[in-house]
Motif scaffolding. Structure first.
Motif, PDB file in Angstrom:
ATOM      1  N   TRP A 686     -45.218  31.797   7.496  1.00 25.60           N
ATOM      2  CA  TRP A 686     -45.051  30.719   8.483  1.00 25.60           C
ATOM      3  C   TRP A 686     -46.359  30.461   9.233  1.00 25.60           C
ATOM      4  O   TRP A 686     -46.692  29.308   9.522  1.00 25.60           O
ATOM      5  N   LEU A 687     -47.086  31.512   9.543  1.00 30.95           N
ATOM      6  CA  LEU A 687     -48.345  31.348  10.266  1.00 30.95           C
ATOM      7  C   LEU A 687     -49.396  30.636   9.414  1.00 30.95           C
ATOM      8  O   LEU A 687     -50.200  29.847   9.928  1.00 30.95           O
ATOM      9  N   GLU A 688     -49.396  30.922   8.138  1.00 21.60           N
ATOM     10  CA  GLU A 688     -50.356  30.254   7.253  1.00 21.60           C
ATOM     11  C   GLU A 688     -50.050  28.760   7.152  1.00 21.60           C
ATOM     12  O   GLU A 688     -50.963  27.926   7.095  1.00 21.60           O
ATOM     13  N   GLU A 689     -48.761  28.402   7.140  1.00 22.66           N
ATOM     14  CA  GLU A 689     -48.418  26.967   7.122  1.00 22.66           C
ATOM     15  C   GLU A 689     -48.891  26.296   8.409  1.00 22.66           C
ATOM     16  O   GLU A 689     -49.404  25.174   8.390  1.00 22.66           O
ATOM     17  N   ALA A 690     -48.708  26.987   9.537  1.00 24.80           N
ATOM     18  CA  ALA A 690     -49.162  26.433  10.814  1.00 24.80           C
ATOM     19  C   ALA A 690     -50.673  26.257  10.832  1.00 24.80           C
ATOM     20  O   ALA A 690     -51.212  25.313  11.432  1.00 24.80           O
ATOM     21  N   GLY A 691     -51.391  27.137  10.154  1.00 28.99           N
ATOM     22  CA  GLY A 691     -52.846  27.066  10.132  1.00 28.99           C
ATOM     23  C   GLY A 691     -53.405  25.931   9.312  1.00 28.99           C
ATOM     24  O   GLY A 691     -54.610  25.642   9.376  1.00 28.99           O
ATOM     25  N   GLN A 692     -52.542  25.247   8.555  1.00 24.24           N
ATOM     26  CA  GLN A 692     -53.002  24.133   7.732  1.00 24.24           C
ATOM     27  C   GLN A 692     -53.221  22.856   8.533  1.00 24.24           C
ATOM     28  O   GLN A 692     -53.820  21.904   8.047  1.00 24.24           O
ATOM     29  N   PHE A 693     -52.751  22.842   9.776  1.00 27.74           N
ATOM     30  CA  PHE A 693     -52.913  21.656  10.604  1.00 27.74           C
ATOM     31  C   PHE A 693     -54.298  21.628  11.238  1.00 27.74           C
ATOM     32  O   PHE A 693     -54.967  22.654  11.380  1.00 27.74           O
ATOM     33  N   ASP A 694     -54.699  20.429  11.655  1.00 22.40           N
ATOM     34  CA  ASP A 694     -55.886  20.309  12.492  1.00 22.40           C
ATOM     35  C   ASP A 694     -55.493  20.776  13.888  1.00 22.40           C
ATOM     36  O   ASP A 694     -54.753  20.099  14.605  1.00 22.40           O
ATOM     37  N   LEU A 695     -55.945  21.958  14.264  1.00 19.33           N
ATOM     38  CA  LEU A 695     -55.529  22.561  15.532  1.00 19.33           C
ATOM     39  C   LEU A 695     -56.498  22.273  16.669  1.00 19.33           C
ATOM     40  O   LEU A 695     -56.335  22.796  17.778  1.00 19.33           O
ATOM     41  N   SER A 696     -57.506  21.439  16.396  1.00 22.29           N
ATOM     42  CA  SER A 696     -58.566  21.241  17.390  1.00 22.29           C
ATOM     43  C   SER A 696     -58.041  20.600  18.667  1.00 22.29           C
ATOM     44  O   SER A 696     -58.630  20.788  19.734  1.00 22.29           O
ATOM     45  N   GLU A 697     -56.946  19.835  18.579  1.00 21.75           N
ATOM     46  CA  GLU A 697     -56.466  19.148  19.780  1.00 21.75           C
ATOM     47  C   GLU A 697     -55.042  19.553  20.148  1.00 21.75           C
ATOM     48  O   GLU A 697     -54.369  18.857  20.907  1.00 21.75           O
TER      49      GLU A 697
END
Length: 880
Positions: A686-697
């Motif tokens: 689940w954490l790896e899927e979350a890491g696929q987003f652009d988290l910069s904002e």
């Protein structure tokens, strides 16, 4: 269940006690049809059958009444000579003394019960009067019942009743049930008690039929109720039936002048006859209405379509042509009767005006209904633009209540019609709203496509308010896609144009975008824009804008852990939305109210509120998703098996939106659930899927939580960002678990505080685990508490752990709406109509303590007032 008849039952029991001592008497039980006369008499007589000789008979609704009908029913129990005397029509001088002698000679007291005397023949009334005047010294009790609502003042029954001996005769008139009694009876049925009371009027028969049938379709009428009302109507004169039919087509009380105008000079007697029938009442001077809404619906259901149209037409004509100068005829009434008369011209002329009037007053449900009436006749409009405007206006008003496929169809109809008359400004406006509607449904790609198309269409025209709002909608879309800088840029472009055009509507919308973007970037100055926008929205009666500001501000306050601010805004926002019938926004705020309870460790309230939202029909994805996520995470923390189903369903819907702000909370909830289940592989997935987003904002709180879970899952740290790390998360990341725990508790998040202690490694964990266990068990977080106990045992701190106990939270877990035993007790007393002071006296508690319990109940049930709480009790408590 016999409710609110205790006083009458006690009166009958006292009378029976005196009869046992040789002081005979009579009781006359009066009330309208279905009021419960028979139920009361049966409840009274049932325990007396061993002590009394109970003789029962009844009168029947025959074209010609049976002579001595009730006495014929029980004559065989008194002997063959009594039967013979009645059958052979013995003279009263023979029969009456014979019957009295047989009753007086019985070895035990006698109870003679004669029901439905409103249908009695004269011989029955005479015989009862003879007995009533002679039983004062006998062991005889006479009981009789009659419908006093169907008997005109000159009926023989009233003369007979007036001749009864006053000293030994009691009259008991049964009242209608109160709203509290209706709510009690409806507690186990899938019906709204407030609506049940409205349509039944508190009549027990109507109520019991509704509860037995309990079809929740609006306007549903049980066949038994319909047949009972039709039977009563069949006994009335034709002119009286006409009055009833005229009143039935009007949901509001009809003025007598209006009925006289329709019926002519001969209408007075028919009007009086209609009230004598017991079906109508003079609700106020000069106004007639049905005593029960169900009776009105029953009469209405018996009208043929042509007859119904004719009645509406007659009333419409009288209202518009014969109304006295002092009479004020509301637009809504005219629209109702014009619609019923199928007068397309009048409906198209009046319905839009009525809708605008209703919308100005905040009655958006009524506004949508008026416009829907007009759309039934849209084919009759003379100009295409008028039809387009009807679709456009209806879509706006209906969209404040519910988001569904019909809204999209209406916007597309409006776009096509405006294109046909070359109105690109209107096309652009509806494209913008179409983008907004698709966003509500979680269709981000369609929303962006229509939003950009709206801008392209409007930029080809001179600067306009429509273009300013299109820019602002683009700003909003960027905000929702977690691009705050872009949202602020588009928002300022919209704000500048709106200011130049003196467009307050767009100005408020743009201020909302800019303020929200700033807040989620961690810039607290955004509250100034929201406060300014809210003030303007409230002053200008911009209901949807005010609702949106409340929603964004509350979301920020919950996400950034400003719980006092969130609670204040929730109170204000929910009250405002209820007042202005902004149902769709109520559901959204209720989801965030559930999130607030979850954060504070109030799991039962969180689950109850989330289920309340999810139980609603035809809920849009954007309204459904937050509640589903909260429910899944709440159940996960409680260790409920249903949790994973909720979270996986939420994941499916969140993925469909393509928005990180929707998907990240679900992935974090799934990560937490996998951690509690000690499934490290699932955690990492689940954490790896979350890491696929652009988290910069992504906002600082969600980003910090993601970093915390990656640390617990032994995954690489996220790239260092520019946003500030919240104090509790910063303490966690530097190994200061106790400081993090204290910071979480100061903010009001006990679950997070306990998890911070669980991060303590090695020997230091021995001192922290008892506190972690206590925090988790206090809020009912069973899986995490089990992990804490497991770690305590591993580090030798088992002896210091608090003793496991069920306590009030166990009771709350077992209650369908998450109430503790005391709260459930208080709710029961509220349903009985007791005040806070009376409840305090009953429970031997202070009034302040009871006020606290009532406040907690309001929160758990998602209610804003005590009345709202009572209404929700029979739906939310039962379903949950």
């Amino acid at each position: 269940m016999l409710l609110e008849r205790e006083k009458e039952l006690e009166s009958l029991q006292r009378l029976a006690g005196r009869v046992s001592s040789g002081a005979g008497g009579m009781a006359l039980v009066l009330g309208e049809a279905g009021i419960g006369k028979s139920s009361l008499l049966q409840t009274f007589t049932a325990p007396l059958k061993g002590q009394f000789l109970v003789l029962q008979g009844a009168c029947e609704d025959l074209s010609t009444p049976r002579v001595l009908g009730p006495f014929r029913d029980f004559a065989p129990e008194l002997g063959a000579d009594v039967v013979s005397a009645i059958d052979n029509a013995a003279s009263p001088d023979v029969l009456m003394p014979m019957l009295l002698g047989h009753l007086a000679a019985q070895p035990r007291p006698v109870l003679v019960l004669c029901e439905d005397l409103h249908w009695a023949d004269q011989a029955t009334l005479d015989l009862l009067k003879y007995l009533a005047r002679r039983i004062a010294g006998q062991h005889i009790l006479l009981l009789a019942s009659a419908r006093n609502d169907e008997l005109p003042p000159d009926h023989a029954f009233w003369r007979w009743a007036g001749d009864l001996p006053a000293a030994s005769t009691q009259r008991l008139t049964l009242p209608l049930l109160s709203p509290q009694a209706v709510a009690t009876l409806a507690r186990d049925a899938a019906c709204d008690p407030e609506e049940l009371y409205r349509v039944s009027g508190g009549n027990p028969f109507f109520l019991s039929e509704l509860l037995t049938d309990c079809d929740t379709t609006p306007g549903h009428l049980p066949a038994s109720v319909r047949d009972a009302v039709w039977a009563r109507m069949s006994r009335l004169d034709a002119q009286v039936r006409t009055v009833l039919e005229l009143v039935s087509v009007s949901p509001v009380a009809l003025e007598e002048w209006l009925l006289e105008a329709v019926l002519g000079e001969d209408g007075h007697d028919a009007i009086d006859g209609s009230t004598d029938s017991g079906l109508l009442q003079r609700a106020s001077p000069g106004h007639l209405s049905f005593r029960h809404e169900l009776a009105r619906q029953a009469v209405l259901s018996g009208l043929r379509p042509a007859a119904s149209r004719a009645l509406h037409k007659r009333l419409c004509k009288a209202l518009t042509e014969q109304a006295p100068t002092h009479a004020r005829v509301e637009l809504a009434r005219l629209v109702h009767h014009a619609t019923g008369a199928q007068d397309a011209h009048m409906v198209l002329q009046l319905a839009p005006r009525a809708a605008r009037q209703a919308a100005r007053l905040g009655a958006h449900r009524q506004a949508a209904a008026h416009l829907a009436s007009a759309l039934h006749f849209v084919d009759a409009v003379s100009w295409t633009g008028e039809a387009a405007q009807l679709y456009e206006d209806w879509a706006y008003e209906a969209g404040l209540l519910r988001i569904d496929e019909r809204l999209i169809e209406a916007r597309q109809q409006a776009i096509a019609l405006w294109q046909s008359v070359d109105r690109p400004d209107k096309v652009g406006l509806n494209l913008r709203w179409l983008a907004r509607t698709h966003w509500y449904r979680g269709e981000a790609k369609e929303a962006e496509r229509y939003g950009l198309e709206a801008i392209r269409t409007l930029e080809q025209l001179p600067n306009s308010k429509e273009l300013a709002m299109a820019y602002s909608m683009r700003s909003q879309h960027q905000l929702l896609q977690n691009h705050p800088d872009s949202a602020i840029e588009w928002g300022r472009l919209a704000l500048d144009l709106a200011s130049a055009l003196d467009d307050q509507d767009t100005r408020v919308h743009a201020l909302t975008n800019i303020g929200s973007a700033k807040l989620f970037k961690g810039d607290d100055s955004g509250q100034q824009e929201l406060a300014e926008g809210l003030q303007c929205a409230l002053e200008q009666h911009l209901h949807e804008h005010a609702a949106r500001i409340y929603s964004n501000w509350i979301e920020y306050a919950v996400v950034f852990k400003h719980f006092a601010l969130a609670e204040r805004l929730l109170d204000e926002g929910l009250a405002y939305h209820h007042e202005h019938e902004l149902d769709a926004w109520v559901h959204y705020l209720t989801g965030w109210q559930a999130q607030l309870h979850l954060e504070k460790g109030e799991f039962a309230a969180a689950a109850a509120l989330a289920r309340q939202v999810l139980d609603l029909p035809a809920l849009s994805l954007i309204m459904r998703l937050p509640a589903l996520t909260v429910l899944g995470r709440t159940l996960s923390r409680q260790g409920e098996a249903e949790a994973m189903r909720c979270l996986l369903e939420a994941l499916q819907w969140a993925r469909a939106t393509g928005e990180a702000q929707r998907l990240l909370p679900v992935l974090l909830a799934l990560t937490e659930a996998a951690w509690q289940a000690q499934e490290p592989d699932s955690c990492r997935r689940w954490l790896e899927e979350a890491g696929q987003f652009d988290l910069s904002e992504v906002n600082e709180w969600d980003l910090a939580e993601l970093a915390a879970w990656r640390r617990r899952a032994a995954l690489p740290s996220l790239p260092a960002g520019q946003c500030q790390v919240p104090a509790p998360r910063a303490a966690e990341s530097t190994g200061q678990a106790q400081a993090a725990c204290d910071a979480w508790l100061a903010l009001g998040l006990p679950f997070e505080a306990a998890l911070a202690l669980l991060d303590i490694p090695g020997d230091a964990a021995a001192q922290a685990m008892p506190k972690a266990v206590a925090l988790l068990e206090q809020i009912g977080a069973a899986p995490a508490a089990a992990l804490a106990r497991q770690r305590a045992r591993a580090c030798g701190a088992q002896a210091q752990l608090p003793k496991a106990r069920r306590g009030p939270y166990a009771a709350a877990r077992e209650h369908p709406s998450g109430l503790t035993r005391r709260e459930a007790q208080v709710l029961e007393l509220l349903l009985d109509g007791l005040s806070n002071l009376e409840i305090a006296q009953r429970l031997c508690r202070s009034e302040r303590t009871v006020e606290h319990h009532v406040s907690t109940l309001l929160g758990k049930m998602g209610a804003t007032t005590r009345l709202d709480l009572l209404r929700r009790t029979s739906t939310s408590l039962r379903k949950n």
